[in-house]
Design an enzyme around this catalytic site. Structure first.
Site, PDB file in Angstrom:
ATOM      1  N   CYS A 229       0.789  -1.030   0.358  1.00 12.96           N
ATOM      2  CA  CYS A 229      -0.153   0.092   0.032  1.00 12.96           C
ATOM      3  C   CYS A 229       1.267   1.502   0.021  1.00 12.96           C
ATOM      4  CB  CYS A 229      -0.800   0.164   1.889  1.00 12.96           C
ATOM      5  SG  CYS A 229      -1.645   1.725   1.207  1.00 12.96           S
TER       6      CYS A 229
ATOM      7  N   CYS B 252      -6.517  -2.442   0.491  1.00 12.80           N
ATOM      8  CA  CYS B 252      -6.190  -1.900   1.630  1.00 12.80           C
ATOM      9  C   CYS B 252      -6.807  -1.415   3.067  1.00 12.80           C
ATOM     10  CB  CYS B 252      -5.097  -0.093   2.216  1.00 12.80           C
ATOM     11  SG  CYS B 252      -4.405  -0.090   3.651  1.00 12.80           S
TER      12      CYS B 252
ATOM     13  N   HIS C 282      -6.794   2.395   4.544  1.00  9.90           N
ATOM     14  CA  HIS C 282      -6.935   3.169   3.701  1.00  9.90           C
ATOM     15  C   HIS C 282      -7.791   3.133   2.310  1.00  9.90           C
ATOM     16  CE1 HIS C 282      -2.763   4.803   4.952  1.00  9.90           C
ATOM     17  NE2 HIS C 282      -3.768   5.611   5.176  1.00  9.90           N
TER      18      HIS C 282
ATOM     19  N   LYS D 200     -23.715  15.814  15.938  1.00 10.61           N
ATOM     20  CA  LYS D 200     -24.240  16.559  17.321  1.00 10.61           C
ATOM     21  C   LYS D 200     -23.508  18.344  17.344  1.00 10.61           C
ATOM     22  CE  LYS D 200     -25.133  12.504  20.016  1.00 10.61           C
ATOM     23  NZ  LYS D 200     -24.332  11.848  20.908  1.00 10.61           N
TER      24      LYS D 200
ATOM     25  N   LYS E   4     -23.516  25.852  18.343  1.00 15.96           N
ATOM     26  CA  LYS E   4     -23.940  26.621  17.571  1.00 15.96           C
ATOM     27  C   LYS E   4     -22.734  27.401  17.178  1.00 15.96           C
ATOM     28  CE  LYS E   4     -26.938  28.050  20.864  1.00 15.96           C
ATOM     29  NZ  LYS E   4     -27.750  28.686  22.227  1.00 15.96           N
TER      30      LYS E   4
HETATM   31 ZN   LIG Z   1      -2.379   1.573   3.333  1.00 16.10          ZN
END
Ligand SMILES: [Zn+2]
Length: 520
Positions: free
Chosen positions: A127, A145, A148, A297, A300
């Site tokens: 990866c 992966c 990811h 959630k 303001k």
């Molecule tokens: Zn990865």
């Protein structure tokens, strides 16, 4: 010589912008560093940036700049994050520092000299975002992966290998003999099962890459970024203070704080690498959880994303530090939201602690002209000294020791809870004793002295203990209390009075510690 304490954060990968997760680890490490300084220990707190490897080289290429230019630009953003969080790090390491790079070469030469490096061909699923090969059993369906969710690349290359498999026995022994080496327990079990599942040798170098620390015995290779990065914890001590080598004073590290996504590197590769180089192992790796954003959630003033910079701008770094360690039990995953932040800010920081401080100072000003009265338990013999109200003394007994014990176990949320229970206790004490009623009755002047004296002492003690969590506001409050010392030895009722003498100092008024947000 004072005891030493060395704590680290992971070095942050410069390919991303600083976010809440980085802030979280840095804040936690800072709480530990500040607490140990309160104990009078020599502390070294390290953070920094990880700058080599394929992802940085690729991103730089895409932006049409050199990897060094990209690293320089992004490292600055992480360097700027630490002071904004109120972090008291002693050094900021960059893995492109020439001193670090030389140390990496030195240590890995030693690993090779010790016979743990050999040439081979590696083929596997890689990866590029992790900068790591994946074992067959951890590849998601569709060759993705697991972290990811991007497609893995089949890579085959001639490398130098690190003989990780030869450390299977020794790592197993380390885990058996040091059941605290990795905490919490679930992470220890995870790491141990990876080890007992069988270790394979891992590539130590990359051939095609040039953005890395050059391999001294073969100029066509650079070291795999993970080995380069892990060694930061060790290399930093050798040059953090110009002209001095801090390694003998601080190595081995007491605690590496990490998030769970980099568990294997720190709990398997790292100790094996140190063993291979004849370097002493760190005491502990503590693995914290993830902060999960609950976007729906919403508050303001902050919208729906808990952006650390927006929180600091509006509420200050102390409020962010408090919230992250209070709302999610440190070590576990937990949800955070802007609405929950505002709730804690208002109900706990502003109403419970801030209000306790304001009304204590106001009552001492109104009823005793700002002079902290010598109060309760005063024996008929004036030389017998001052003592706090017995009920409060009992509730505070052993508190500082308990907080230290919890922080030693990296139970940062539980330590904060112990302190906060006393903040609440003091608020109840005010309601129970009703100083405003005592003040109306001249015959109760001694009782009023006792209550106000105990209250100021209690407030001072919780404030000293809160100092690692809320460094800026506690300094302000302790100054107003006329007792600026933050040493943990003083976190006992009566210690603020000096050697048994009454606390006859003056207090000063302060602006609210945690004011309401602007525009409300
Ligand atoms: Zn990865």
């Amino acid at each position: 010589m004072a005891k030493s304490f060395y704590v680290t954060t992971p070095i942050y990968y410069v390919n991303a912008a600083p976010h809440l997760g980085h802030a979280y680890t840095t804040i936690a490490a800072d709480v530990m560093a500040r607490h140990h300084r309160q104990r009078g220990e020599e502390v070294f707190f390290l953070t920094g940036t990880d700058e080599h490897g394929e992802p940085v080289a690729d991103a730089a290429h895409a932006q049409g700049v050199s990897p060094q230019e990209l690293a320089d630009k992004n490292a600055e953003r992480f360097k700027a994050l630490a002071p904004r969080l109120g972090a008291s790090n002693d050094f900021f390491i960059r893995t492109t520092d020439p001193e670090h790079m030389a140390k990496v070469q030195e240590v890995l030469m030693k690993v090779r000299d010790n016979g743990y490096v050999y040439e081979g061909v590696y083929e596997g699923w890689y990866c590029p975002r992790c900068a790591d090969f994946k074992a067959e059993n951890e590849i998601d369906e569709g060759k993705l992966c697991p972290i990811h969710h991007i497609e893995l690349v089949r890579e085959k290359e001639e490398n130098y290998f690190f003989a990780l498999s030869r450390f299977q026995e020794r790592l197993g022994g380390l885990y058996r003999e040091h059941p605290d080496f990795v905490a919490p327990r679930t992470r220890y079990n995870e790491a141990l099962s990876f080890i007992t599942g069988g270790l394979r040798d891992v590539p130590l170098t990359r051939r095609r890459l040039t953005w890395g620390v050059p391999v001294p015995w073969d100029e066509e290779h650079v070291f795999y970024v993970w080995f380069d990065a892990l060694l930061n914890y060790y290399s930093a001590l050798s040059y953090a203070r110009p002209g001095e080598d801090l390694t003998p004073a601080f190595w081995p590290a007491n605690c590496h704080l990490i998030a769970k996504d980099i568990l294997r590197f720190h709990t398997v590769y790292w100790p094996a690498l140190l063993m291979a180089a004849d370097i002493e192992l760190p005491e502990r790796v503590f693995v914290h959880g993830y902060l999960l954003m609950e976007g729906e959630k919403m508050s303001k003033s902050l919208g729906n994303v808990l952006d650390p910079f927006a929180v600091i701008d509006q509420f200050g770094a102390d409020a962010l530090r408090f919230y992250l360690l209070r709302d999610v039990s440190f070590g576990q995953d937990g949800s955070v939201s802007t609405a929950a932040f505002e709730g804690r800010y208002e109900s706990e920081l502003a109403n419970e602690y801030g209000n306790l401080a304001s009304r204590t100072l106001a009552m001492v000003a109104r009823y005793r002209e700002g002079v902290v009265p010598a109060g309760a338990g005063r024996a008929p013999d004036p030389g017998a000294g001052w003592a706090p109200d017995a009920a409060i003394a009992a509730d505070f007994a052993g508190l500082a020791e308990r907080v230290s014990e919890l922080i030693d176990g990296v139970e940062l949320t539980n330590a904060l809870e112990e302190i906060w229970a006393r903040v609440r206790r003091l608020n109840r004490y005010v309601e129970e004793e009703a100083p405003w009623a005592l003040a109306k009755d001249p015959s109760r002047a001694e009782d009023l002295d006792r209550v106000l004296g105990t209250l100021v002492e209690g407030l001072r003690v919780v404030t000293v203990l809160l100092h690692p969590y809320l460094p800026a506001s506690t300094e302000r409050l302790l100054a107003a209390l006329g007792a600026p010392d933050v040493a943990l030895a003083g976190a006992k009722l009566g210690a603020g009075a000096g050697n048994g003498t009454p606390p006859t100092r003056k207090v000063a008024p302060i602006e609210p510690l945690f004011p309401r947000a602007q525009g409300e």
